[in-house]
Design a protein around this motif. Structure first.
Motif, PDB file in Angstrom:
ATOM      1  N   ILE A 188       5.343 -16.788   5.651  1.00  0.00           N
ATOM      2  CA  ILE A 188       4.707 -18.011   6.187  1.00  0.00           C
ATOM      3  C   ILE A 188       5.739 -18.998   6.720  1.00  0.00           C
ATOM      4  CG2 ILE A 188       2.589 -17.817   4.808  1.00  0.00           C
ATOM      5  CD1 ILE A 188       3.737 -20.034   2.980  1.00  0.00           C
ATOM      6  N   TRP A 189       6.965 -18.969   6.146  1.00  0.00           N
ATOM      7  CA  TRP A 189       8.013 -19.885   6.636  1.00  0.00           C
ATOM      8  C   TRP A 189       8.965 -19.202   7.628  1.00  0.00           C
ATOM      9  CZ3 TRP A 189       9.370 -22.124   1.122  1.00  0.00           C
ATOM     10  CH2 TRP A 189       8.365 -23.042   0.760  1.00  0.00           C
ATOM     11  N   ALA A 221       4.914  -4.361   2.818  1.00  0.00           N
ATOM     12  CA  ALA A 221       5.147  -5.433   3.804  1.00  0.00           C
ATOM     13  C   ALA A 221       3.863  -5.766   4.559  1.00  0.00           C
ATOM     14  CB  ALA A 221       6.237  -5.010   4.783  1.00  0.00           C
ATOM     15  N   ASP A 222       2.991  -4.767   4.700  1.00  0.00           N
ATOM     16  CA  ASP A 222       1.757  -4.980   5.469  1.00  0.00           C
ATOM     17  C   ASP A 222       0.945  -6.148   4.921  1.00  0.00           C
ATOM     18  OD1 ASP A 222       2.513  -2.781   6.845  1.00  0.00           O
ATOM     19  OD2 ASP A 222       0.967  -1.433   6.034  1.00  0.00           O
ATOM     20  N   GLY A 223       0.951  -6.270   3.583  1.00  0.00           N
ATOM     21  CA  GLY A 223       0.154  -7.322   2.958  1.00  0.00           C
ATOM     22  C   GLY A 223       0.648  -8.718   3.295  1.00  0.00           C
ATOM     23  N   TYR A 224       1.861  -8.800   3.789  1.00  0.00           N
ATOM     24  CA  TYR A 224       2.450 -10.113   4.097  1.00  0.00           C
ATOM     25  C   TYR A 224       2.756 -10.266   5.586  1.00  0.00           C
ATOM     26  CZ  TYR A 224       2.582  -9.790  -0.866  1.00  0.00           C
ATOM     27  OH  TYR A 224       2.181  -9.613  -2.165  1.00  0.00           O
ATOM     28  N   GLY A 253      15.624 -15.908  14.600  1.00  0.00           N
ATOM     29  CA  GLY A 253      14.525 -16.757  14.137  1.00  0.00           C
ATOM     30  C   GLY A 253      13.184 -16.051  14.131  1.00  0.00           C
ATOM     31  N   GLU A 254      13.234 -14.703  14.103  1.00  0.00           N
ATOM     32  CA  GLU A 254      11.968 -13.951  14.149  1.00  0.00           C
ATOM     33  C   GLU A 254      11.508 -13.461  12.776  1.00  0.00           C
ATOM     34  OE1 GLU A 254      12.583 -10.976  17.178  1.00  0.00           O
ATOM     35  OE2 GLU A 254      13.221 -12.524  18.592  1.00  0.00           O
ATOM     36  N   GLY A 255      12.165 -13.953  11.718  1.00  0.00           N
ATOM     37  CA  GLY A 255      11.620 -13.747  10.383  1.00  0.00           C
ATOM     38  C   GLY A 255      12.106 -12.533   9.620  1.00  0.00           C
ATOM     39  N   PRO A 256      11.472 -12.301   8.466  1.00  0.00           N
ATOM     40  CA  PRO A 256      11.949 -11.302   7.493  1.00  0.00           C
ATOM     41  C   PRO A 256      11.538  -9.868   7.818  1.00  0.00           C
ATOM     42  CG  PRO A 256      10.010 -12.399   6.648  1.00  0.00           C
ATOM     43  CD  PRO A 256      10.295 -13.040   7.984  1.00  0.00           C
ATOM     44  N   THR A 257      12.218  -8.929   7.121  1.00  0.00           N
ATOM     45  CA  THR A 257      11.881  -7.500   7.200  1.00  0.00           C
ATOM     46  C   THR A 257      12.044  -6.909   5.808  1.00  0.00           C
ATOM     47  OG1 THR A 257      12.792  -7.347   9.446  1.00  0.00           O
ATOM     48  CG2 THR A 257      12.485  -5.269   8.278  1.00  0.00           C
TER      49      THR A 257
END
Ligand SMILES: Cc1ncc(C[n+]2csc(CCOP(=O)(O)OP(=O)(O)O)c2C)c(N)n1
Ligand SMILES: [Mg+2]
Length: 350
Positions: A188-189, A221-224, A253-257
């Motif tokens: 979300i962040w 990861a799909d759940g998030y 800045g494209e987020g987590p993996t």
């Protein structure tokens, strides 16, 4: 072979059992320097761990969680990190520390409880850290570094740097709430954190198939709503490619993996007191026949990146560096009893 073993082997072979896609990469864009760096790192880890076991067997420390067999995972990831990026580890973290560039002398001294160690001899094998290298710490509490890494990524985002935060953890830790809460916040962040699960098939003696619902870590990861990928953790080049994508996204800045690297620990959970009765000889042979260092050496020779002579020079240098670390540690003093209450709080400033 027991059905469970066959499933596990087929699963790791890329023949999927309730599993996300296993990525095999083309390896075309990796330069020679990176390949040589990775070979040298993997070999240094292997030699260091062999020596650490000898030190433990000789009674100079009380046992280690060996990373032998798992060298390719942090090596492929850390090849893409800078000193000002951050890594957080586990109880089994010597390979993370070496891949992130922590000094071998100071590591060996820490293992042997000497005052010249990374934690002045008061942390030991499970608490190696070096802020100068962005290694924020091994940690004996399973799963506990996952939210810390997420907080580190939040710091990078708030400060507006392009640093990334990588946390390694095991298949056992993947069922802890800490991972799920962290993936939720990171999503979300949109935080620059890479969650790397080293799925070595066991948490102590508990098999992955018994304890991890759904048969996959990466699918979680799909759940998030973040990317999740399964990779052959015995192939350092495959790990490198997957990490390149993940780290590139985080920096941009494209987020987590979430990365699940399928690997195997060769030795017992924590050294000599583990009889390994929970896994078959056949299974162990299967994985050891696919040794990550041997496979990489063959790749280097087959593709003429380097010849036998050059690789022998690297091997000799790795052995010498490990031998030097033991000499350094042996010749260093133990901390004074009066040092017990020093350094309880950090004075770290950035
Ligand atoms: C919170 C917590 N629970 C239990 C333990 C005891 N313990 C230490 S290592 C370990 C297994 C961890 O397995 P995994 O996450 O797969 O990592 P691996 O040992 O395979 O690298 C356990 C249960 C612990 N240290 N911390
Ligand atoms: Mg495990």
């Amino acid at each position: 072979m027991a059905d469970l073993d066959r499933e596990r082997i087929e699963h790791c072979n890329g023949e999927l059992i309730n599993q996300g896609e296993v990525f095999h990469m083309s390896h075309e864009e990796i330069n020679r320097d990176s390949i040589i760096w990775m070979y040298e790192k993997m070999l240094t880890i292997r030699r260091f761990e062999e020596q650490a076991k000898r030190e433990a067997d000789a009674g100079k420390l009380r046992g280690i969680h060996s990373s032998i067999g798992q060298e390719a995972v942090p090596t492929g990831v850390c090849a893409l990190l800078r000193d000002d990026d951050f890594v957080l580890g586990t109880h089994r973290s010597h390979h993370h520390c070496i891949a992130k560039g922590v000094d071998l002398n100071e590591m060996m001294a820490e293992l042997l409880g000497k005052s010249t160690g990374t934690g002045k001899g008061k942390g030991g094998t499970m608490h190696i850290a070096d802020i100068r290298k962005g290694m924020l710490g091994a940690n004996g509490i399973v799963g506990s570094n996952i939210p810390v890494a997420t907080g580190v990524a939040l710091t990078a985002k708030v400060k507006g740097t392009d640093n990334v935060s990588v946390v390694f953890f095991g298949d056992g830790a993947s069922s802890q709430g800490a991972l799920h809460e962290s993936m939720n916040l990171a999503s979300i962040w949109n935080l620059p954190v890479i969650f790397v699960c080293e799925n070595n098939r066991y948490a102590e003696s508990t098999p992955f198939e018994y304890s991890v619902a759904g048969g996959s870590v990466s699918n979680r990861a799909d759940g998030y709503a973040i990317p999740g990928v399964t990779v052959d953790g015995q192939s350092v080049l495959d790990v490198f490619e997957v990490a390149k994508e993940a780290i590139g996204r985080a920096r941009a800045g494209e987020g987590p993996t979430l990365i699940e690297a399928q690997t195997y620990r060769y030795l017992g959970h924590a050294g000599h007191d583990d009889p390994l009765t929970y896994r078959s000889e056949e299974e162990q042979k299967y994985y050891m026949d696919r040794d990550c260092i041997t496979a990489f050496k063959n790749y280097i020779l087959d593709s003429s990146v380097a010849d036998e002579e050059e690789l022998t020079e690297i091997e000799v240098a790795c052995e010498a560096a490990v031998a030097k670390s033991v000499k350094f540690a042996d010749e260093s003093p133990f901390p004074e009893p009066s040092a017990l209450t020093e350094d309880v709080y950090t004075s770290y400033k950035d």
